[in-house]
Design a protein around this motif. Structure first.
Motif, mmCIF file in Angstrom:
data_model
loop_
_atom_site.group_PDB
_atom_site.id
_atom_site.type_symbol
_atom_site.label_atom_id
_atom_site.label_comp_id
_atom_site.label_asym_id
_atom_site.label_seq_id
_atom_site.Cartn_x
_atom_site.Cartn_y
_atom_site.Cartn_z
ATOM 1 N N GLU A 160 34.422 54.339 42.525
ATOM 2 C CA GLU A 160 35.704 53.651 42.387
ATOM 3 C C GLU A 160 35.735 52.587 41.293
ATOM 4 O O GLU A 160 36.808 52.241 40.789
ATOM 5 C CB GLU A 160 36.081 52.965 43.718
ATOM 6 N N TYR A 161 34.576 52.047 40.917
ATOM 7 C CA TYR A 161 34.551 50.868 40.056
ATOM 8 C C TYR A 161 35.252 51.098 38.717
ATOM 9 O O TYR A 161 36.098 50.305 38.302
ATOM 10 C CB TYR A 161 33.097 50.420 39.823
ATOM 11 N N GLY A 162 34.897 52.155 38.020
ATOM 12 C CA GLY A 162 35.522 52.424 36.732
ATOM 13 C C GLY A 162 36.977 52.798 36.876
ATOM 14 O O GLY A 162 37.833 52.399 36.058
ATOM 15 N N TYR A 163 37.287 53.564 37.913
ATOM 16 C CA TYR A 163 38.667 53.997 38.166
ATOM 17 C C TYR A 163 39.583 52.789 38.360
ATOM 18 O O TYR A 163 40.660 52.692 37.758
ATOM 19 C CB TYR A 163 38.683 54.886 39.402
ATOM 20 N N LEU A 164 39.130 51.855 39.186
ATOM 21 C CA LEU A 164 39.945 50.668 39.453
ATOM 22 C C LEU A 164 40.079 49.789 38.214
ATOM 23 O O LEU A 164 41.138 49.199 37.975
ATOM 24 C CB LEU A 164 39.339 49.860 40.605
ATOM 25 N N CYS A 165 39.026 49.709 37.424
ATOM 26 C CA CYS A 165 39.084 48.920 36.199
ATOM 27 C C CYS A 165 40.182 49.449 35.280
ATOM 28 O O CYS A 165 41.010 48.683 34.763
ATOM 29 C CB CYS A 165 37.732 48.970 35.495
ATOM 30 N N GLU A 166 40.225 50.757 35.089
ATOM 31 C CA GLU A 166 41.255 51.351 34.243
ATOM 32 C C GLU A 166 42.636 51.164 34.844
ATOM 33 O O GLU A 166 43.607 50.877 34.137
ATOM 34 C CB GLU A 166 40.963 52.834 34.017
ATOM 35 N N ALA A 167 42.750 51.330 36.153
ATOM 36 C CA ALA A 167 44.047 51.182 36.812
ATOM 37 C C ALA A 167 44.577 49.756 36.673
ATOM 38 O O ALA A 167 45.754 49.546 36.349
ATOM 39 C CB ALA A 167 43.929 51.565 38.289
ATOM 40 N N PHE A 168 43.717 48.762 36.898
ATOM 41 C CA PHE A 168 44.165 47.379 36.808
ATOM 42 C C PHE A 168 44.538 46.991 35.375
ATOM 43 O O PHE A 168 45.452 46.195 35.162
ATOM 44 C CB PHE A 168 43.102 46.426 37.347
ATOM 45 N N LEU A 169 43.857 47.553 34.387
ATOM 46 C CA LEU A 169 44.221 47.253 32.998
ATOM 47 C C LEU A 169 45.594 47.819 32.650
ATOM 48 O O LEU A 169 46.277 47.303 31.770
ATOM 49 C CB LEU A 169 43.160 47.807 32.043
ATOM 50 N N ARG A 170 46.008 48.863 33.350
ATOM 51 C CA ARG A 170 47.338 49.443 33.134
ATOM 52 C C ARG A 170 48.413 48.730 33.961
ATOM 53 O O ARG A 170 49.604 48.925 33.736
ATOM 54 C CB ARG A 170 47.342 50.916 33.549
ATOM 55 N N CYS A 171 47.976 47.950 34.936
ATOM 56 C CA CYS A 171 48.871 47.369 35.940
ATOM 57 C C CYS A 171 49.494 46.059 35.459
ATOM 58 O O CYS A 171 48.791 45.146 35.041
ATOM 59 C CB CYS A 171 48.073 47.138 37.227
ATOM 60 N N GLU A 172 50.799 45.954 35.545
ATOM 61 C CA GLU A 172 51.486 44.715 35.181
ATOM 62 C C GLU A 172 51.450 43.706 36.320
ATOM 63 O O GLU A 172 51.302 42.505 36.088
ATOM 64 C CB GLU A 172 52.935 45.011 34.783
ATOM 65 N N ASN A 173 51.600 44.194 37.552
ATOM 66 C CA ASN A 173 51.678 43.271 38.682
ATOM 67 C C ASN A 173 50.957 43.855 39.899
ATOM 68 O O ASN A 173 51.105 45.032 40.216
ATOM 69 C CB ASN A 173 53.138 42.981 39.041
ATOM 70 N N TYR A 174 50.170 42.988 40.554
ATOM 71 C CA TYR A 174 49.384 43.356 41.731
ATOM 72 C C TYR A 174 49.729 42.394 42.857
ATOM 73 O O TYR A 174 49.898 41.180 42.635
ATOM 74 C CB TYR A 174 47.896 43.265 41.379
ATOM 75 N N VAL A 175 49.855 42.917 44.082
ATOM 76 C CA VAL A 175 50.169 42.067 45.227
ATOM 77 C C VAL A 175 49.201 42.378 46.362
ATOM 78 O O VAL A 175 48.859 43.536 46.598
ATOM 79 C CB VAL A 175 51.639 42.252 45.671
ATOM 80 N N TYR A 176 48.744 41.310 47.026
ATOM 81 C CA TYR A 176 47.782 41.444 48.123
ATOM 82 C C TYR A 176 48.324 40.759 49.366
ATOM 83 O O TYR A 176 48.832 39.631 49.310
ATOM 84 C CB TYR A 176 46.444 40.801 47.731
ATOM 85 N N THR A 177 48.222 41.437 50.511
ATOM 86 C CA THR A 177 48.545 40.824 51.790
ATOM 87 C C THR A 177 47.285 40.764 52.644
ATOM 88 O O THR A 177 46.512 41.732 52.697
ATOM 89 C CB THR A 177 49.643 41.594 52.548
ATOM 90 N N ASN A 178 47.083 39.642 53.313
ATOM 91 C CA ASN A 178 45.886 39.475 54.140
ATOM 92 C C ASN A 178 46.034 40.107 55.526
ATOM 93 O O ASN A 178 45.170 39.943 56.381
ATOM 94 C CB ASN A 178 45.548 37.992 54.280
ATOM 95 N N GLN A 179 47.106 40.828 55.742
ATOM 96 C CA GLN A 179 47.255 41.565 56.997
ATOM 97 C C GLN A 179 46.191 42.673 57.060
ATOM 98 O O GLN A 179 45.975 43.386 56.082
ATOM 99 C CB GLN A 179 48.645 42.204 57.088
ATOM 100 N N ARG A 180 45.570 42.808 58.207
ATOM 101 C CA ARG A 180 44.540 43.842 58.382
ATOM 102 C C ARG A 180 45.207 45.144 58.814
ATOM 103 O O ARG A 180 45.391 45.405 60.001
ATOM 104 C CB ARG A 180 43.506 43.371 59.401
ATOM 105 N N LEU A 181 45.530 45.959 57.825
ATOM 106 C CA LEU A 181 46.312 47.171 58.067
ATOM 107 C C LEU A 181 45.480 48.450 58.005
ATOM 108 O O LEU A 181 45.968 49.517 58.385
ATOM 109 C CB LEU A 181 47.460 47.263 57.044
ATOM 110 N N TYR A 182 44.251 48.343 57.516
ATOM 111 C CA TYR A 182 43.376 49.520 57.411
ATOM 112 C C TYR A 182 42.214 49.336 58.376
ATOM 113 O O TYR A 182 41.624 48.245 58.452
ATOM 114 C CB TYR A 182 42.868 49.672 55.975
ATOM 115 N N ILE A 183 41.869 50.394 59.095
ATOM 116 C CA ILE A 183 40.819 50.337 60.107
ATOM 117 C C ILE A 183 39.627 51.152 59.620
ATOM 118 O O ILE A 183 39.673 52.383 59.579
ATOM 119 C CB ILE A 183 41.323 50.882 61.460
ATOM 120 N N ARG A 184 38.582 50.456 59.258
ATOM 121 C CA ARG A 184 37.409 51.107 58.684
ATOM 122 C C ARG A 184 36.373 51.386 59.771
ATOM 123 O O ARG A 184 36.112 50.543 60.643
ATOM 124 C CB ARG A 184 36.810 50.192 57.619
#
Length: 321
Positions: free
Chosen positions: A186-210
């Motif tokens: 995932e590391y390289g994939y995310l790096c490329e995606a974020f460089l293309r991304c204008e805006n990123y939003v994060y919520t601290n809600q625990r919505l994914y169950i690992r």
């Protein structure tokens, strides 16, 4: 928020017959209904593929693809090729999503004009690296997000290095592919995606169950396969250098230095002499660059000790094992 938007959820499936039913059920139960659920059976030898087929008969939103075993990256790439949604999410076949996960992330993307949205998750391997109240919302540009992810001086839960905690605008990532045949892809994939991304939003809600498993590819004890992560880091370095991203290239190289030293210690503890020798040689080849880098002082102390005596450094790692 409009139901006319469509979300494609890509699920690589391999050897997860104990978990896949709950995973699929959690996706079918999403409060946002306009989904396509892409189940990529990566040549499973257990009943995982059969369970996927059974669920496809129950819910027309499910599409199942049976492919020869090629690893998680290959399965995810097949999903990316087949996805028809406006947004793309990834879920591991042994995990689950809370019912409101994708509705929440999509709403955040629409409200904040974001191309990537991310949530917190349950099932961490270690304690959370920072203090943050539940429900906290953070917004930043993609470049600030990748800077935060690369910088060793940062200690933060976001942005994570996982795909499964995120929702992506499809036009942002449809042309990107994960390196096949490797773990920690995932590391390289995310790096490329974020460089293309204008805006990123994060919520601290625990919505994914690992689900934490001792037999997963990333949870196994140190082996030569773990070196895939080093290859992925180096490929990311090459991408950033070619893109003229000097600041991010420098930060990425620092992560590579630290990972090499960590793996050297792990190889010594595991008695993998050939691997340890290769890593020692790699580190010594970059001795000048490491010494003149902007690594945090605590990291530089570790390298000074290693450069003084790789043998003593290895011995102490074995003693602490």
């Amino acid at each position: 928020m409009t139901e006319r938007a469509k979300i494609s959820i890509i699920v690589p499936v391999y050897g997860v017959e104990k978990y896949i039913e709950n995973c699929i059920a959690s996706l079918c139960a999403q409060t946002f209904g306009n989904l396509e659920i892409l189940l990529i059976d990566d040549g499973s030898k257990d009943r995982s593929g059969q369970i996927c087929d059974e669920w496809a008969k129950k819910d027309e939103r499910i599409r199942v693809f049976h492919i020869e075993n090629g690893g998680q990256s290959r399965a995810r790439n097949v999903g990316l090729e087949q996805a028809t949604g406006d947004y793309i999410g990834f879920v591991d076949g042994d995990d689950m999503a809370t019912p409101e996960m994708y509705e929440t992330l999509l709403n955040l993307m629409l409200e904040h004009n974001a191309q990537i949205a991310e949530c917190n998750f349950t099932g961490r391997k270690s304690t959370e690296p920072d203090v943050m109240e539940d429900g906290t919302l953070v917004e930043m540009c993609g470049r600030d997000a990748i800077r935060k992810q690369l910088d060793l001086r940062e200690s933060s839960r976001y942005p994570s290095t996982s795909l499964w905690s995120k929702l992506f605008k499809a036009e942002l990532v449809k042309g990107l592919r994960l390196p096949e045949g490797r773990i920690h892809e995932e590391y390289g994939y995310l790096c490329e995606a974020f460089l293309r991304c204008e805006n990123y939003v994060y919520t601290n809600q625990r919505l994914y169950i690992r689900t934490l498993r001792n037999d997963s590819t990333t949870a196994m004890k140190f082996s030569e396969r773990a070196l895939d992560k080093l290859v992925v880091f180096r490929n990311r370095n090459e991408f950033l250098k070619a893109a003229g991203e000097e600041e991010f290239y420098r930060l990425s190289k620092e992560q590579e230095y630290v990972l090499m030293l960590h793996y050297y210690g792990e190889a010594c503890k595991a008695g993998m002499k050939d691997v340890a020798k290769r890593l020692k040689e790699d580190i010594l080849l970059q001795k000048k660059d490491i010494r003149t880098s902007n690594l945090p002082e605590a990291r530089k102390k570790q390298f000074r000790f290693f450069f003084f005596s790789p043998g003593i450094y290895a011995l102490l790692k074995k003693v602490k094992a």
